[in-house]
Write an enzyme that holds these catalytic residues in place. Sequence first.
Site, PDB file in Angstrom:
ATOM      1  CB  CYS A   6      -0.936  -0.003   1.210  1.00  0.00           C
ATOM      2  SG  CYS A   6      -2.359  -1.103   1.061  1.00  0.00           S
ATOM      3  CG  HIS A  45      -4.751  -4.155   2.184  1.00  0.00           C
ATOM      4  ND1 HIS A  45      -3.391  -4.299   2.085  1.00  0.00           N
ATOM      5  CD2 HIS A  45      -5.156  -5.095   3.083  1.00  0.00           C
ATOM      6  CE1 HIS A  45      -2.976  -5.257   2.898  1.00  0.00           C
ATOM      7  NE2 HIS A  45      -4.036  -5.758   3.517  1.00  0.00           N
ATOM      8  CG  HIS A  98       2.433 -10.055  -4.073  1.00  0.00           C
ATOM      9  ND1 HIS A  98       2.055 -10.120  -2.751  1.00  0.00           N
ATOM     10  CD2 HIS A  98       3.475 -10.899  -4.205  1.00  0.00           C
ATOM     11  CE1 HIS A  98       2.848 -10.963  -2.105  1.00  0.00           C
ATOM     12  NE2 HIS A  98       3.718 -11.463  -2.966  1.00  0.00           N
ATOM     13  CG  HIS A 100       5.800 -13.414  -7.483  1.00  0.00           C
ATOM     14  ND1 HIS A 100       6.946 -12.886  -6.927  1.00  0.00           N
ATOM     15  CD2 HIS A 100       4.986 -13.730  -6.439  1.00  0.00           C
ATOM     16  CE1 HIS A 100       6.832 -12.893  -5.601  1.00  0.00           C
ATOM     17  NE2 HIS A 100       5.657 -13.395  -5.284  1.00  0.00           N
TER      18      HIS A 100
END
Length: 112
Positions: A6, A45, A98, A100
């Site tokens: 964040c 978030h 997230h 990758h």
Amino acid sequence: MDCLFCKIIAGDIPSAKVYEDDKVYAFRDINPMAPVHVLIVPKCHLASADEVSADNSAYVARIFEVIPEIAKAEGLANGYRVITNCGEHGCQSVKHLHFHLLGGKQLSEEMD
Ligand code: AMP
């Protein structure tokens, strides 16, 4: 909220930005595991994939819409891998969802 990603999205912590729109932020992993290692995160978030629901899945959909754009811009014509680690057994270290994006070499067949 005390969340590293964040703070990166807000610009309070520097990052090497690769892509940004109203829902998604993407930046280079600080400890790359491949020649191309980009992290793609929702601007809302969510702690992990375990928090994805019908209320927020538009963020995840947008991430997967932009992955081909980022991959093309990064020169990953020969393919790539997209991974999200979730929770303790998934070895998730940063508690903000997230993905990758890894590529730029022949990746291992190992998945664990
Ligand atoms: P995970 O282990 O799946 O939670 O992945 C977290 C990733 O965040 C790791 O690959 C780290 O190298 C990366 N990371 C941690 N801090 C930063 C940062 N300040 N900038 C960019 N990447 C980071």
